[in-house]
Scaffold this motif. Structure first.
Motif, mmCIF file in Angstrom:
data_model
loop_
_atom_site.group_PDB
_atom_site.id
_atom_site.type_symbol
_atom_site.label_atom_id
_atom_site.label_comp_id
_atom_site.label_asym_id
_atom_site.label_seq_id
_atom_site.Cartn_x
_atom_site.Cartn_y
_atom_site.Cartn_z
ATOM 1 N N UNK A 43 0.840 -1.196 0.000
ATOM 2 C CA UNK A 43 0.000 0.000 0.000
ATOM 3 C C UNK A 43 0.876 1.247 0.000
ATOM 4 N N UNK A 44 0.343 2.371 -0.474
ATOM 5 C CA UNK A 44 1.140 3.603 -0.511
ATOM 6 C C UNK A 44 1.590 4.006 0.894
ATOM 7 N N UNK A 45 2.881 4.270 1.095
ATOM 8 C CA UNK A 45 3.362 4.682 2.420
ATOM 9 C C UNK A 45 2.700 5.956 2.920
ATOM 10 N N UNK A 46 2.243 6.777 2.000
ATOM 11 C CA UNK A 46 1.612 8.036 2.386
ATOM 12 C C UNK A 46 0.106 7.956 2.491
ATOM 13 N N UNK A 47 -0.442 6.773 2.664
ATOM 14 C CA UNK A 47 -1.895 6.615 2.778
ATOM 15 C C UNK A 47 -2.431 7.508 3.897
ATOM 16 N N UNK A 48 -3.460 8.313 3.619
ATOM 17 C CA UNK A 48 -3.975 9.222 4.660
ATOM 18 C C UNK A 48 -4.505 8.459 5.878
ATOM 19 N N UNK A 49 -4.100 8.893 7.057
ATOM 20 C CA UNK A 49 -4.557 8.296 8.307
ATOM 21 C C UNK A 49 -5.215 9.368 9.153
ATOM 22 N N UNK A 50 -6.434 9.121 9.586
ATOM 23 C CA UNK A 50 -7.165 10.080 10.407
ATOM 24 C C UNK A 50 -6.472 10.219 11.767
ATOM 25 N N UNK A 51 -5.862 11.372 12.061
ATOM 26 C CA UNK A 51 -5.105 11.525 13.317
ATOM 27 C C UNK A 51 -5.958 11.302 14.561
ATOM 28 N N UNK A 52 -7.207 11.788 14.558
ATOM 29 C CA UNK A 52 -8.058 11.615 15.733
ATOM 30 C C UNK A 52 -8.400 10.145 15.951
ATOM 31 N N UNK A 53 -8.638 9.462 14.853
ATOM 32 C CA UNK A 53 -8.955 8.030 14.957
ATOM 33 C C UNK A 53 -7.738 7.247 15.455
ATOM 34 N N UNK A 54 -6.577 7.620 14.948
ATOM 35 C CA UNK A 54 -5.345 6.967 15.394
ATOM 36 C C UNK A 54 -5.140 7.182 16.890
ATOM 37 N N UNK A 55 -5.304 8.408 17.331
ATOM 38 C CA UNK A 55 -5.088 8.738 18.736
ATOM 39 C C UNK A 55 -6.071 7.989 19.639
ATOM 40 N N UNK A 56 -7.316 7.867 19.192
ATOM 41 C CA UNK A 56 -8.318 7.170 19.992
ATOM 42 C C UNK A 56 -7.957 5.695 20.175
ATOM 43 N N UNK A 57 -7.395 5.102 19.149
ATOM 44 C CA UNK A 57 -7.017 3.689 19.256
ATOM 45 C C UNK A 57 -5.749 3.514 20.095
ATOM 46 N N UNK A 58 -4.781 4.391 19.924
ATOM 47 C CA UNK A 58 -3.546 4.267 20.689
ATOM 48 C C UNK A 58 -3.791 4.461 22.187
ATOM 49 N N UNK A 59 -4.818 5.193 22.536
ATOM 50 C CA UNK A 59 -5.149 5.378 23.948
ATOM 51 C C UNK A 59 -5.685 4.104 24.593
ATOM 52 N N UNK A 60 -6.041 3.131 23.781
ATOM 53 C CA UNK A 60 -6.575 1.875 24.303
ATOM 54 C C UNK A 60 -5.508 0.784 24.394
ATOM 55 N N UNK A 61 -4.263 1.184 24.461
ATOM 56 C CA UNK A 61 -3.178 0.214 24.534
ATOM 57 C C UNK A 61 -3.350 -0.738 25.712
ATOM 58 N N UNK A 62 -3.815 -0.223 26.838
ATOM 59 C CA UNK A 62 -4.026 -1.072 28.012
ATOM 60 C C UNK A 62 -5.028 -2.169 27.739
#
Length: 590
Positions: free
Chosen positions: A494-513
Motif C-alpha cells: 500500500x502507498x506509504x503516504x496513505x492518509x490516516x485520520x489523526x483523531x482516529x489513530x489517537x483514539x485507538x492508541x489510547x486503548x493500549x491497556x
C-alpha cells in the motif's frame, strides 16, 4: 523423574473438561490481536469483565491473571465470579510447567542456576559440548540427554535415534558425552554436513587435551562417533519405511551428494530432489531454529572435509547406520532396538514419531518434545499455512494418511475437540516471558497496539489484505506511529503516504491497556490448548497399551516448550515383539 501418570479414566475425564472449557472460550483463543479494533474484540468480552480489566496496570495483569503461583493477590476492585472462575479453571486444567529446580535455583529467574556465573556458558555442561551452542540449547541438550540416558539404562538399550537433529548438538552430547550409539536424521543436507564437521572438531579438541595431559584416556568422554543420515521423515510413511530409511542410508559419501534442502518447510513436488535413501522424505524443522546452515557446500564435500579436520575415523564423516541383518531377512526385521528422541520436532513430526514408537517393534522408548503446534495437520486444515503436503510414498509399505491432531479416538469423538490454527499458534507463545515483560513495563508493550491500529486502515483500504504478514519492524516500539505506519504500509504493497485520520489513530492508541489485557486473556488459554494437544497424545498411547508421562523438563522461563512426553513399552509388550524377531533379551520392567 518417572512418577505415575494419570490413570486412563482420569485422562479421558480431563480431556472432556478441556474441550468443554476451550469450546466455551474459543472466541478468545481463535481471535487475532491485530484485529482488536477492526473486529472490536473488547466488546466480545462479558460486560461485567470490561470495567474491572480496563484499568489494570501491567504488573496487575501479570500477577492477577497470568501467574498461577502468585500468592499476594490484591484486587483493585471486586471481580465478577465468572472472571475469577475463568482464570482459576485455565490454571487448574493446564499441566504444571514449572520444572524441578537444581541447586536451589531462584523461582522466576530468567535463566537457570547453571548460568549465574556465566550467562552464555552452562556450568553443568562440559566445555567441549558448549561450542557453537547457545545457552538455551545447552540447557536443553543437557537435561534431555540425561533423561534419554536414564531410558537407555532402564531398557538395557544403548542405541538412540535422534530425529530432526539439526547441527547435531544433542547427538554429540548423547554420543561423546554419554557413550550412547546414536544415529541422527536431519532433512537439510547442509545441516548434516555441519554436524559432521562439528563432530570432527570435537574429536580434535579431545585429542589435543589428551596430548596436553600426556595420557591416552579421555576420561568419561566417549570416542564413539554418531552416524548422520540426510533424509526426510514422511508422516504418511509406515514404520517399515522409516526402518528402511535408517538401514538403507549406509554411507552418504558412497552415494550421489544431496543438495542442501530447505529445513523449515516441505518442498513442493517440482522442487523435490532425490534423497540419499529411496524412502526419505522431508522432516519439518522448527521455524527460527538456531540450527542454521553455515555454508552452501554439498553434503559430500563437507563430509570429506570433516575427515581431514579431525583425528576421527571414516565413521566420523560417513553418515551411516550400523544395522544387524539376519540371513534372508529384510532390514526392518534385523534392525537393532533403539530409543527414539526428538527435541522440538516440528508440527506433525512429533506425532509421526509417536506412531512409529507404537507400531515399530524396535523402538523401546521415546522422549518427545514438541513445538510449532500450528503446523499440525487436522481434518479441518490438512495443509496448514507454510507447509506443502508430503507426497504419498509410492512403495507398498505406506500407511493411510493420519492427521497430527487428534491422534486418539477418544479426543476425536469429543464434542468441541477442534482446535483452530490460531488457537494452536497461540499455544506456542511463552506465558512466563510475557508476564516478565509486563512486570518490567516499558514501551515494547505498545507493539501489539501499533499493529492493531494499522490493521484497521489496511482492512478499510484493501479488505483482501487483512491479516497480511508484516515482517518485524526493527525497534518498532521506539518509532512514532506515523513512521511505523509508513514502513508497514509499504510492506503490504500500500502507498506509504496513505492518509490516516489523526483523531482516529489517537483514539485507538489510547486503548493500549485494553489491547494488552485482551492479549493476556488469550495467552492465559495457551497452556490449556497445549495441554489438550499433549493429553491427546497420552491417550493415543494409552489406547495402544502404553503408559506415558509428561515431564516439565526445561526451565519454562528459558525454554517455553519445556514439556517432554516420556514412554516405555512394557516388558510383556516387548516380549511379544522379541518372539516375532527370534531375539531374546533380558529387559527391566519400567
Amino acid at each position: 523423574m518417572f512418577t505415575s501418570s494419570l490413570p486412563a479414566e482420569q485422562q479421558r475425564e480431563l480431556a472432556k473438561r478441556l474441550t468443554t472449557f476451550l469450546s466455551q472460550y474459543s472466541h478468545v483463543s481463535d481471535s487475532y490481536i491485530i484485529e482488536f479494533f477492526s473486529k472490536d474484540h473488547w466488546q466480545s468480552l462479558p460486560n461485567t469483565w470490561q470495567p474491572v480489566l480496563q484499568d489494570l496496570t501491567y504488573r496487575q495483569v501479570a500477577d492477577l491473571l497470568l501467574d498461577a503461583t502468585h500468592g499476594d493477590r490484591r484486587y483493585p476492585s471486586v471481580w465478577p465470579l465468572s472472571l475469577l472462575a475463568f482464570r482459576a479453571t485455565a490454571h487448574a486444567l493446564a499441566f504444571p510447567r514449572e520444572c524441578r529446580r537444581e541447586r536451589g535455583g531462584a523461582v522466576g529467574s530468567v535463566k537457570p542456576e547453571e548460568f549465574l556465573d556465566n550467562q552464555s556458558q552452562s556450568a553443568l555442561l562440559g566445555h567441549i559440548f558448549r561450542k557453537h551452542v547457545k545457552p538455551k540449547k545447552q540447557h536443553e541438550i543437557r537435561k534431555l540427554g540425561s533423561l534419554v540416558k536414564q531410558l537407555c539404562d532402564q531398557t538395557d538399550c544403548n542405541k538412540v535415534v535422534d530425529v530432526g537433529s539439526g547441527q547435531g548438538h544433542l547427538t554429540r552430547f548423547l554420543s561423546f558425552g554419554l557413550g550412547l550409539s546414536v544415529t541422527a536424521i536431519e532433512a537439510d543436507g547442509t545441516l548434516v554436513a555441519t554436524a559432521s564437521k562439528f563432530d570432527g572438531q570435537l574429536l580434535c579438541a579431545l585429542e589435543k587435551e589428551a596430548q596436553k595431559k600426556n595420557c591416552s584416556s579421555l576420561g568419561p568422554v566417549s570416542r564413539s562417533s554418531p552416524r548422520h543420515v540426510a533424509g526426510w521423515v514422511n508422516p504418511k510413511a509406515s514404520w517399515e519405511a522409516f526402518i528402511k530409511q535408517l538401514s538403507a542410508a549406509q554411507c552418504v559419501n558412497e552415494r550421489p551428494p544431496t543438495p542442501p534442502g530447505p529445513s523449515k518447510k516441505r518442498p513442493r513436488a517440482s522442487e523435490q530432489v532425490e534423497p540419499p535413501c529411496p524412502h526419505a522424505v522431508q522432516t519439518s524443522r522448527r521455524r527460527g531454529s538456531t540450527d542454521s546452515p553455515e555454508s552452501e557446500s554439498t553434503s559430500q564435500h563437507q563430509f570429506r572435509k570433516s575427515r581431514s579436520e579431525g583425528p576421527s575415523s571414516a565413521a566420523n564423516c560417513c553418515s551411516c547406520v550400523q544395522s544387524v541383518r539376519q540371513e534372508g531377512a529384510g532390514p526392518e526385521r534385523g534392525h537393532p532396538d533403539f530409543v527414539l528422541t526428538g527435541l522440538h520436532a516440528c508440527g506433525d513430526l512429533s506425532a509421526t514419531l509417536l506412531r512409529h514408537f507404537v507400531n515399530c517393534p524396535h523402538v523401546r522408548a521415546i522422549t518427545s518434545v514438541a513445538c510449532c503446534y500450528m503446523k499440525i495437520t487436522t481434518k479441518e486444515n490438512p495443509n496448514p499455512p507454510g507447509l506443502v503436503p508430503a507426497a504419498q510414498p509410492p512403495d507398498q509399505d505406506a500407511d493411510p494418511s493420519e492427521f497430527g491432531y487428534p491422534m486418539s479416538s477418544w479426543v476425536g469423538g469429543l464434542p468441541g475437540h477442534r482446535l483452530s490454527y490460531k488457537a494452536r499458534e497461540g499455544a506456542c507463545h511463552a506465558v512466563e516471558d510475557y508476564a516478565r515483560r509486563l512486570r518490567e513495563g516499558g514501551e515494547a508493550l505498545r507493539t501489539h497496539c501499533y499493529r492493531a491500529t494499522l490493521e484497521t486502515f489496511i482492512a478499510d483500504t484493501r479488505p483482501d489484505l487483512r491479516r497480511a504478514g508484516i515482517q518485524t519492524i526493527k525497534k518498532a516500539h521506539l518509532l512514532p506511529f506515523t513512521e511505523y505506519a509508513r514502513l508497514g504500509l509499504a510492506r503490504v504493497g500500500l502507498p506509504p503516504g496513505l492518509p490516516l485520520d489523526p483523531e482516529r489513530v489517537e483514539a485507538m492508541l489510547e486503548q493500549q491497556g485494553r489491547v494488552v489485557v485482551y492479549f493476556s486473556l488469550a495467552l492465559l488459554l495457551a497452556p490449556v490448548v497445549e495441554t489438550l494437544v499433549l493429553l491427546d497424545r497420552m491417550i493415543y498411547l494409552q489406547e495402544n497399551g502404553v503408559d506415558s508421562q509428561l515431564v516439565p523438563l526445561f526451565d519454562p522461563n528459558f525454554s517455553p516448550r519445556n514439556i517432554v512426553l516420556v514412554a516405555l513399552k512394557s516388558q510383556v509388550h516387548e516380549s511379544v515383539f522379541e518372539d516375532e524377531l527370534g531375539v531374546f533379551k533380558r529387559h527391566k520392567e519400567p
